[in-house]
Design a protein around this motif. Sequence first.
Motif, PDB file in Angstrom:
ATOM      1  N   THR A 299      -3.322   0.422  -3.479  1.00 24.98           N
ATOM      2  CA  THR A 299      -2.989  -0.915  -2.987  1.00 24.98           C
ATOM      3  C   THR A 299      -2.858  -1.872  -4.164  1.00 24.98           C
TER       4      THR A 299
ATOM      5  N   GLU B 158       0.515   5.433   0.708  1.00 26.21           N
ATOM      6  CA  GLU B 158      -0.339   6.480   1.253  1.00 26.21           C
ATOM      7  C   GLU B 158      -0.282   7.724   0.376  1.00 26.21           C
TER       8      GLU B 158
ATOM      9  N   LYS C  71      -5.801  11.157   2.716  1.00 27.97           N
ATOM     10  CA  LYS C  71      -6.111   9.818   3.221  1.00 27.97           C
ATOM     11  C   LYS C  71      -6.477   8.818   2.108  1.00 27.97           C
ATOM     12  N   LYS C  72      -6.108   9.165   0.864  1.00 26.46           N
ATOM     13  CA  LYS C  72      -6.257   8.188  -0.225  1.00 26.46           C
ATOM     14  C   LYS C  72      -5.137   7.156  -0.116  1.00 26.46           C
ATOM     15  N   THR C  73      -5.358   5.992  -0.695  1.00 33.12           N
ATOM     16  CA  THR C  73      -4.318   4.955  -0.744  1.00 33.12           C
ATOM     17  C   THR C  73      -4.374   4.229  -2.078  1.00 33.12           C
TER      18      THR C  73
ATOM     19  N   ARG D 185       0.816  -1.192   0.000  1.00 33.06           N
ATOM     20  CA  ARG D 185       0.000   0.000   0.000  1.00 33.06           C
ATOM     21  C   ARG D 185       0.858   1.254   0.000  1.00 33.06           C
TER      22      ARG D 185
ATOM     23  N   GLY E  23       2.630   2.273   5.591  1.00 37.95           N
ATOM     24  CA  GLY E  23       3.019   3.047   4.429  1.00 37.95           C
ATOM     25  C   GLY E  23       4.218   2.423   3.725  1.00 37.95           C
TER      26      GLY E  23
ATOM     27  N   TYR F 281      -8.215   3.854  -3.122  1.00 36.55           N
ATOM     28  CA  TYR F 281      -9.234   4.138  -2.107  1.00 36.55           C
ATOM     29  C   TYR F 281      -9.284   5.637  -1.886  1.00 36.55           C
TER      30      TYR F 281
END
Length: 498
Positions: free
Chosen positions: A18, A10, A14-16, A8, A98, A27
């Motif tokens: 993966t 970062e 707060k988006k990610t 994942r 992260g 996300y």
Amino acid sequence: MDDGVGMRLELEGKKTLTIGTDNLELYDPITQKSGRNSCAPLSSGSAKQLIPLYNVLWAEVSNNRITVDFALHASKTIIKPDKWSIPLAPLDNDLPNGTPAETFISVLLARAYGEAIPRKRAYVLINPNSGPGGAVRLWENEVKPLFDAARMDLDVVTLTRGGEATDLAEKVELTKYDTIMACSGDGTPYEIFNGLGKRPDAGHALASMAVSHIPCGSGNAFSCNLYGSHRASFAALAIIKGIITPMDLVSVTQGNNRILSFLSQTLGIIAESDLGTEHLRWMGATRFEYGIMTRMFKRTCYPCDLAIKVEIEEKADVKAHYKHHASNASLVKLAKNDEAKDAGLPKLKYGTAQDPLPEGWELISYDKIGTFYAGNMGYMSPDANFFPASLISDGLMDLVTIDGDLPVLTALKVFLSVESGKFFDNPHVTYKKITAFRIIPRDQDDGYISIDGEALPFGPFQAEIHQGLGRVISKAGKYEAEGPTNWDKVTVADRIHA
């Protein structure tokens, strides 16, 4: 997480990102709250947006921002490049799990490309006169944008005359490119293989330079078989993600001439429907269907003397052979011996049509053949899977023969069964696996002989196959055509296969 699944990254807000088993997942909690879906085309109304790893073309970080280039299926007929470009999370973020961006990208690209070569170096030969025309437009509008997004290295030549691709392939610097790419119909790949075959180091050249194809012609068999599509952009994505694969080639000899065939050799109604409709190229692939329809009503036969080196005689045995080898990795990983790689073309095992008939061969007179069709690939054009049992490197040609004196309605049903997938099992279709043949036309002053869609002078010729002599870029190390009807119901124990 050794294979990167679950890794994942970062991002800002707060988006990610993966890396999943088959997809790259973005996300975005803001999307979830607002119901917006501004940055991902493959799902909507969700905080999780997905891109298949197969569609990921490139990724990089610049100015604390990650950019992911990917292929977007804009419609059923076209794929276009698109991208995500999102700021990374601040360096002092304390989010758990992260992953540094460069490591993430390295793993992402490794997963996205697998065995394929990223950023392929391509020598592109565009034939502006292929099929109905439009190759340059397809290249500029549909193909090059995808290759640019994948960061491919391209040297592009627009061809100006017939035979030019042969000359260029004969002189190409083998270490400079990963592939010679034909943006054309099937005629330019034919020229490329024969250009490589003319070199003093032909064995090495054919074993090291992969041929690829952007479909811009009438039949586009090369692309249909290796990429599963006759659409230019679909083929482009398959080439970007494709793997180098051994493929059988066929030597065809006539008189003192020797040429290489990658697709088919035919005499009879198919040859006439191809070469006899050159003036109808504006019709695209429909010209072949028109040619067959107008000729079968004549119930023409093509008398000939024929000798065949048959390896698998019965259809049930052909199905068993296909079942055994269709998923056999040993064919894909076929290795060439060192001597062949340094030498010219392999020595002809059975000589030429000018030589005495090989030992054990017998010339048999056939008076009623309407179609003699030897194939090295399944699809001869879109929806025309004439050789469903064809395998990419099993060292065998597939031979179809059909009598020419069938009642018109019966003959029509035979050819219509190609598109329905019932051609192989049709009782009027003889289907064998062979390694060589000699054919001597009789009782005709002229006619059509087609080798990969190219005309051969009407007269005796001979052909034999060379297992894994050539290299191509394929989508998955095999042909994409479906196998014979119900082939999966034949067990190896039912038959002894070659």
